[in-house]
Motif scaffolding. Structure first.
Motif, short mmCIF file in Angstrom:
data_model
loop_
_atom_site.label_atom_id
_atom_site.label_comp_id
_atom_site.label_asym_id
_atom_site.label_seq_id
_atom_site.Cartn_x
_atom_site.Cartn_y
_atom_site.Cartn_z
N PHE A 84 82.22 16.64 22.14
CA PHE A 84 81.41 17.81 22.47
C PHE A 84 79.97 17.57 22.08
CE2 PHE A 84 85.48 19.73 22.49
CZ PHE A 84 85.37 20.78 23.38
N ILE A 143 76.61 18.91 20.82
CA ILE A 143 76.25 20.10 20.05
C ILE A 143 74.78 20.37 20.35
CG2 ILE A 143 76.15 21.10 17.75
CD1 ILE A 143 78.97 20.24 18.53
N PHE A 151 86.00 25.53 15.02
CA PHE A 151 86.06 26.51 16.10
C PHE A 151 87.20 27.48 15.81
CE2 PHE A 151 84.70 22.83 19.08
CZ PHE A 151 83.39 22.97 18.68
N SER A 152 86.97 28.74 16.05
CA SER A 152 88.02 29.73 15.86
C SER A 152 87.68 30.99 16.66
CB SER A 152 88.18 30.06 14.37
OG SER A 152 86.98 30.55 13.83
N ALA A 153 88.54 32.00 16.50
CA ALA A 153 88.31 33.29 17.17
C ALA A 153 88.22 34.36 16.11
CB ALA A 153 89.47 33.59 18.12
N ALA A 182 87.36 40.07 20.83
CA ALA A 182 87.59 38.69 20.42
C ALA A 182 86.36 37.85 20.77
CB ALA A 182 88.83 38.13 21.12
N LEU A 183 85.76 37.24 19.75
CA LEU A 183 84.57 36.41 19.99
C LEU A 183 84.84 34.99 19.51
CD1 LEU A 183 81.67 38.81 18.81
CD2 LEU A 183 82.76 38.65 21.07
N PHE A 184 84.28 34.03 20.22
CA PHE A 184 84.41 32.62 19.88
C PHE A 184 83.42 32.29 18.77
CE2 PHE A 184 83.13 28.12 20.88
CZ PHE A 184 84.30 27.54 20.44
N HIS A 231 82.77 33.79 26.14
CA HIS A 231 82.11 32.48 26.05
C HIS A 231 83.14 31.35 25.99
CE1 HIS A 231 78.87 29.71 25.01
NE2 HIS A 231 79.71 29.15 24.17
N ARG A 232 82.84 30.27 26.70
CA ARG A 232 83.70 29.08 26.72
C ARG A 232 82.86 27.88 26.36
NH1 ARG A 232 87.21 31.34 30.31
NH2 ARG A 232 88.96 30.01 30.86
N MET A 233 83.42 27.00 25.59
CA MET A 233 82.78 25.72 25.30
C MET A 233 83.63 24.67 26.00
SD MET A 233 81.78 24.47 21.54
CE MET A 233 80.87 22.94 21.30
N THR A 234 83.02 23.93 26.89
CA THR A 234 83.80 23.03 27.77
C THR A 234 83.30 21.60 27.69
OG1 THR A 234 84.28 24.84 29.30
CG2 THR A 234 84.43 22.61 30.20
N THR A 235 84.23 20.67 27.76
CA THR A 235 83.83 19.27 27.86
C THR A 235 84.88 18.50 28.67
OG1 THR A 235 82.94 17.38 26.63
CG2 THR A 235 84.98 18.30 25.80
N ARG A 236 84.48 17.34 29.17
CA ARG A 236 85.42 16.44 29.85
C ARG A 236 85.66 15.24 28.96
NH1 ARG A 236 86.54 15.99 34.95
NH2 ARG A 236 86.26 17.85 36.19
#
Lengths: 229, 229
Positions: free
Chosen positions: A77, A79, A177-179, A197-199, A223-228
């Protein structure tokens, strides 16, 4: 044929994919593979290193290199600085400082940052907006023992993260990372409902063995945190 | 002195940390640095590659190598198999299959996985327990067009992830982290309250350009995913 490391890596990868070398199998040694591919041993070594990083093979000093039973995958990821993240979405960035205090750290924080008795921290809360909407709520503590110059930092125009990046260009960090469920204050600031619920991203940063800062970043609903990888 | 790449990397890193080379500065070329350190140019190149991967410097083909203005950091997360993750915590792992159906994919999934009209998916829901407590709820869809052998898969004793890892040992994936509020069904299965904030991992996996599977992993309340970087 004379192969470069990418060709060697792809060929080895295919042998694993196609089961020519099965999970748990010993991979032939580098000298033999170099002879087969007509390349330097260093080329095979580089290809093997990348396959190990990708989690396909496991290299043990004495036991040799084996195909991993279950490929161990790692996701990377980036940052980013929140301003860059928002601008990369094509949105207008706005920063606001909510509060700034010099405080004695609460016990959990003193333990988390390994602060000495009497050490003070700079406690900052701020809000990062995207196109006028609250995007990220930042609650940050900076160790004044480690970074006394934070007292002179002006955090009204730009966020403490950008200041820290200039002040401490390289450091070690632990990130989680958590919720979380938004409490009343956070919900009011983020413009969401209490309990939403928040990231959450939490990050502790060290430099040369000393804790510099701890931050909690709560993100807008959805909100989404995305990676390949 | 004759330096190995780790020594060169550390020395270059210190120059950046201490501001000998400031953000935006051009880094001296590899030939000059190799002469200074009395090492091979390849050694300097390897050190530079690692500094670039760490986000400290930026290499551009024509413009040369510069110290990055804001270090771009990347965090690496190992993506374990849930059984291994639970066992690594010293807890007993238990797996349970909740449901198994062959279905026409809902529209959002057909779009997400780029399925053709008429393609069917295997829809599985399962629960992974740690020491008897619900730890992770897995809702998974497997493309039967891409992996028809999933029809014969036995998912009653071990989870579909372990089956997939054996069947498709290497693949590309897109992973997202976010927070969700548990709906009634999920709350009942996870033993939490409706509306509780849960950490969600979503992952789409491709192999040779075809979508294989999409999965939603909801974690027990308070779950944290942590890494150092």
């Amino acid at each position: 044929m004379k192969s470069d490391f990418r060709e060697v890596r792809e060929e080895l990868r295919q042998r694993i994919l196609q089961g020519v070398w099965a999970p748990g199998d010993l991979v032939p040694n580098e000298v033999d593979l170099a002879a087969e591919f007509g390349c330097a041993r260093a080329t095979v070594n580089r290809a093997m290193r990348e396959l190990a990083e990708a989690g396909l093979i496991e290299r043990k000093r004495k036991a040799g290199t084996r195909v991993r039973l279950s490929p161990r995958r790692a996701a990377r990821f980036d940052i980013p600085i929140v301003r860059e993240e928002i601008e990369a979405r094509g949105a207008a960035y706005r920063y606001a400082l909510i509060s700034r205090d010099e405080i004695a750290p609460p016990d959990w924080l003193a333990a988390r940052m390994a602060l000495a008795p009497g050490d003070l921290v700079l406690h900052l809360t701020c809000l990062h907006h995207a196109d006028g909407q609250p995007y990220q709520h930042e609650e940050r503590w900076i160790s004044l023992a480690a970074l006394p110059q934070a007292r002179d930092g002006d955090f009204t125009a730009t966020g403490p993260n950008e200041w820290l990046v200039r002040e401490v260009p390289f450091s070690d960090a632990e990130i989680s990372f958590s919720a979380i469920a938004a409490d009343d204050q956070l919900a009011r600031r983020m413009g969401c409902a209490t309990g939403d619920a928040l990231f959450l991203v939490e990050r502790a940063t060290w430099w040369e063995g000393r804790a510099i800062t701890f931050v909690r970043l709560a993100h807008q609903r959805g909100h989404r945190m995305t990676t390949r990888y």
